[in-house]
Design a protein around this motif. Sequence first.
Motif, PDB file in Angstrom:
ATOM      1  N   TYR A  27      -6.164 -49.570 -15.268  1.00 37.48           N
ATOM      2  CA  TYR A  27      -4.790 -49.457 -14.816  1.00 37.48           C
ATOM      3  C   TYR A  27      -4.581 -50.449 -13.685  1.00 37.48           C
ATOM      4  O   TYR A  27      -5.504 -50.787 -12.942  1.00 37.48           O
ATOM      5  CB  TYR A  27      -4.489 -48.046 -14.289  1.00 37.48           C
TER       6      TYR A  27
ATOM      7  N   ARG B 261      -2.809 -41.801 -10.350  1.00 32.91           N
ATOM      8  CA  ARG B 261      -3.096 -42.257 -11.720  1.00 32.91           C
ATOM      9  C   ARG B 261      -4.317 -43.178 -11.706  1.00 32.91           C
ATOM     10  O   ARG B 261      -5.098 -43.218 -12.631  1.00 32.91           O
ATOM     11  CB  ARG B 261      -1.891 -42.971 -12.305  1.00 32.91           C
TER      12      ARG B 261
ATOM     13  N   ASN C 277       0.807 -46.450  -9.145  1.00 31.53           N
ATOM     14  CA  ASN C 277      -0.406 -45.875  -9.734  1.00 31.53           C
ATOM     15  C   ASN C 277      -1.364 -45.320  -8.690  1.00 31.53           C
ATOM     16  O   ASN C 277      -1.993 -44.285  -8.904  1.00 31.53           O
ATOM     17  CB  ASN C 277      -1.126 -46.914 -10.599  1.00 31.53           C
TER      18      ASN C 277
ATOM     19  N   HIS D  12      -7.553 -46.599 -19.281  1.00 32.82           N
ATOM     20  CA  HIS D  12      -8.354 -46.999 -18.127  1.00 32.82           C
ATOM     21  C   HIS D  12      -9.837 -46.807 -18.446  1.00 32.82           C
ATOM     22  O   HIS D  12     -10.262 -45.758 -18.907  1.00 32.82           O
ATOM     23  CB  HIS D  12      -7.986 -46.185 -16.886  1.00 32.82           C
TER      24      HIS D  12
END
Length: 158
Positions: A125, A136, A131, A109
């Motif tokens: 991402y 994340r 996510n 990312h």
Amino acid sequence: MPRSLRALDARSLAAVSAAVVACERCPRLRAYCLRIAREKKRAFRDQIYWGRPVPGFGDPRARLLIVGLAPAAHGGNRTGRVFTGDSSGSWLYEALHAGAGFRRPVFAHGAEARLPDGTLLIASYHPSRQNTNTGRLTRRMWDAVFRRAREVLDAGPA
């Protein structure tokens, strides 16, 4: 954007879209998308799913290209349009509207890489529920990618 892409016209863009929709190079992914389109999510059980690879859309002369990764199960696989029909689109369009920002490379990312033609690739991402709900990918991380893209675009040609 590569010179070869800058010269695309509506006919060649339509040919690329048709090739994407007809693509069968990943049988496992195709089978998955078809299964999802058959089984459906309860919230969309009355809808007809697209169930095929999803072509892009937008201005062929755009200076920013956003690529979604498969399979977009109940979003693009359902609607036939990338970043449409699920929360990933909400994240993307919100960032673009708010002005937060408007492969050979190792993926991470926020990672950046120059492609052989000089195009800058900025990775992110995917804003899937998995996510975003797990942290994340946070809005701060997401917005940072678009701020960086805006910086690059504002700086002009590489």
